[in-house]
Enzyme design. Structure first.
Site, mmCIF file in Angstrom:
data_model
loop_
_atom_site.group_PDB
_atom_site.id
_atom_site.type_symbol
_atom_site.label_atom_id
_atom_site.label_comp_id
_atom_site.label_asym_id
_atom_site.label_seq_id
_atom_site.Cartn_x
_atom_site.Cartn_y
_atom_site.Cartn_z
ATOM 1 N N CYS A 178 2.926 31.363 -20.059
ATOM 2 C CA CYS A 178 4.153 30.569 -19.998
ATOM 3 C C CYS A 178 4.453 30.109 -18.575
ATOM 4 O O CYS A 178 3.890 30.617 -17.618
ATOM 5 C CB CYS A 178 5.363 31.371 -20.462
ATOM 6 N N GLY A 212 1.228 26.414 -20.244
ATOM 7 C CA GLY A 212 1.621 26.534 -21.640
ATOM 8 C C GLY A 212 1.785 25.174 -22.274
ATOM 9 O O GLY A 212 2.527 24.348 -21.765
ATOM 10 N N ASN A 251 8.548 34.481 -18.456
ATOM 11 C CA ASN A 251 7.085 34.472 -18.394
ATOM 12 C C ASN A 251 6.641 35.913 -18.193
ATOM 13 O O ASN A 251 7.073 36.558 -17.246
ATOM 14 C CB ASN A 251 6.619 33.604 -17.214
ATOM 15 N N GLY A 252 5.785 36.394 -19.075
ATOM 16 C CA GLY A 252 5.298 37.762 -18.942
ATOM 17 C C GLY A 252 5.142 38.416 -20.292
ATOM 18 O O GLY A 252 5.089 37.740 -21.315
ATOM 19 N N TYR A 274 -8.023 31.593 -11.708
ATOM 20 C CA TYR A 274 -8.095 30.640 -12.800
ATOM 21 C C TYR A 274 -6.774 30.026 -13.221
ATOM 22 O O TYR A 274 -6.691 28.816 -13.432
ATOM 23 C CB TYR A 274 -8.732 31.348 -14.008
#
Ligand code: SF4
Length: 482
Positions: free
Chosen positions: A19, A46, A122-123, A262
């Site tokens: 996210c 996302g 996010n997580g 990445y």
């Protein structure tokens, strides 16, 4: 922020970020437009869905939709035109769950005892299932199937005085990784978990402030990068400015090293380290690690490009774009069958025969997850006439799943968890295979001494199996990703 796992879609051959979050405060009435721009820059984190909540001083407005930011928040969008505000938060969602329902799209907006509250996360909360069960047992009614909603219920039940105190009390009960942006009636709050696993940066824009998962989200709105939000830090932004506190017990920072390898955009910067430069340095370390006699260095685009440049620079072997990526195809993961995925790999990458035919090729990629994509790419390069293909990977072997907000297959699907490097080389058809060493990766991150084995400077659990947040519930947590 996700839901029960749908195994039919858990067949991706790469790791995926889960996210992006974005927040802005104090920018006249354009916060919603800035948020749309910020989310656009963070699209790579996302692509399943996007949403935003804006506050204009009197009213909260929200909009959300499935698909890309541009499809939902384009300039001609009536819904966007109907939004306004000096403060807004936004979210891009990635999910493998298959439950692409509007109710799961963040930011969530709810009304609590102290007023409206918007939340984007996010997580991944690794004790969410346990907390959720106990909340449900005590009468909580959940609207979504996400772990993020657990935070809202914990805040709602807190008896603390201020919204900030309620958030802190709620987060004290949470285990896992989180970068949050929260919007109140006249306040924007950003929080990072005590280990700082997922990123969050702070920017300044005119009289206002911006929070974003990555610095590229600041650049697009013209915000000046101020700094990373520190692990365990809470930033409160209101009409009096920007206030910082560190309410949680201090932990050693465990930023996700895979953001550098990445996930993050190469033009982003974390903790003073440019992602692009880090990837080039990984390529350089790879070249130092193993000398290979070859004619060309070829990246698997896009994420392999900076590492291939670093490899070529260090080795003196020419860099060539021997594989061309088509940017206009769907992502591999949406193909539900192996046949579909195979075709997608071919659709996404094509051999540039003139750069490969008759040559000995060093092929640079960011990671090997299941090995299926690597096998297709090596085969494609050989079919284009390459004499030899030496695969070099800009990350160590991926041996363990991530529980902190990154979509990974189960351990038994990770090829490096059950095959040696030589076996993987044979499996993917490469003449040789080299993974960057753990120490080489850390040297590329600026740690000349390599990886601190007693206290690694980053989270590298998917390479080492050494999880910074150890909990009995971790092994069950793949069902509730964020
Ligand atoms: S396990 Fe891997 S992907 Fe997950 S946070 Fe740690 S380094 Fe990042």
């Amino acid at each position: 922020m996700t839901t029960p796992f749908d195994a039919s879609l858990d067949d991706s051959d790469s790791l995926h970020e889960e996210c992006a979050v974005f927040g802005v405060y104090g920018t006249s009435d354009s916060a919603h437009l800035l948020t749309a721009l910020g989310l656009h820059a963070l699209q790579h984190r996302g692509q399943e869905a996007t949403g935003m909540v804006a506050f204009d001083g009197e009213n909260f407005k929200e909009m959300r939709g499935l698909g890309h930011v541009g499809e939902n928040f384009d300039a001609g969008s009536e819904a966007l035109a109907a939004m306004s505000g000096h403060a807004a938060i936004g979210h891009n969602r990635y999910s493998t769950t298959g439950q692409s329902e509007l109710k799961n799209i963040q930011p969530f907006l709810t009304e609590l005892a102290f007023g409206h509250f918007g939340l984007a996360h996010n997580g991944n909360l690794i004790n969410a299932e346990r907390l959720r069960s106990s909340l449900v047992a005590s009468g909580a009614l959940f609207q979504s199937t996400t772990d993020t909603e657990v935070i809202i219920h914990l805040i709602a039940r807190s008896h603390r005085q201020t919204p900030e105190e309620r958030i802190i009390e709620a987060l004290m009960q949470i285990e896992g990784a989180y970068a949050l942006v929260c919007l109140f009636d006249n306040k924007l709050i950003g929080v990072r978990d005590p280990y700082g696993i997922r990123p969050l940066v702070l920017g300044k824009l005119d009289d206002g402030y911006v929070l974003a998962s990555e610095s590229c989200g600041l650049d697009i709105v013209g915000a000046e990068f101020v700094r990373d939000v520190a692990p365990g830090e809470m930033i409160v932004i209101d009409e009096e400015g920007c206030h910082s506190s560190s309410p949680f017990a201090k932990q050693n920072s465990k930023f996700c090293i895979f953001e550098f390898v990445y996930f993050a955009r190469p033009d982003s910067v974390f903790d003073g380290h440019g992602v692009y430069q880090a990837r080039k340095a990984i390529g350089s370390e790879l070249a130092k690690q193993k000398a290979i006699s070859a004619d060309v260095v070829v990246p698997v685009p896009d994420s392999g490009v900076p590492a291939a440049l670093g490899y070529a620079e260090e080795s003196g072997i020419p860099f060539e774009l021997g594989i061309i990526r088509n940017h206009y195809v769907g992502r591999t993961f949406i193909q539900p069958t192996q046949a579909g995925r195979t075709q997608s790999v071919r659709m996404k990458h094509n051999a540039n025969i003139a750069m490969l035919e008759g040559k000995s090729v060093i092929l640079i990629d960011d990671s090997i997850v299941r090995g299926t994509t690597s096998r297709k790419i090596v085969s494609m390069v050989k079919e284009a006439g390459a004499k030899e293909v030496h695969m070099c990977i800009a990350s160590p072997p991926t041996i363990s799943p991530c529980f902190y907000g990154v979509d990974t297959p189960d351990k038994d699907k990770l090829i490096a968890s059950y095959m040696s490097v030589e076996e993987i080389a044979a499996e993917i058809g490469a003449d040789s295979l080299t993974f960057i060493s753990h120490d080489g990766l850390y040297r590329a991150m600026g740690h000349a001494e390599g990886r601190d084995k007693d206290c690694p400077q980053f989270c590298d659990a998917c390479f080492s199996g050494d999880y910074p947040i150890k909990t009995a519930s971790a092994k069950f947590s793949t069902g509730t990703k964020s």
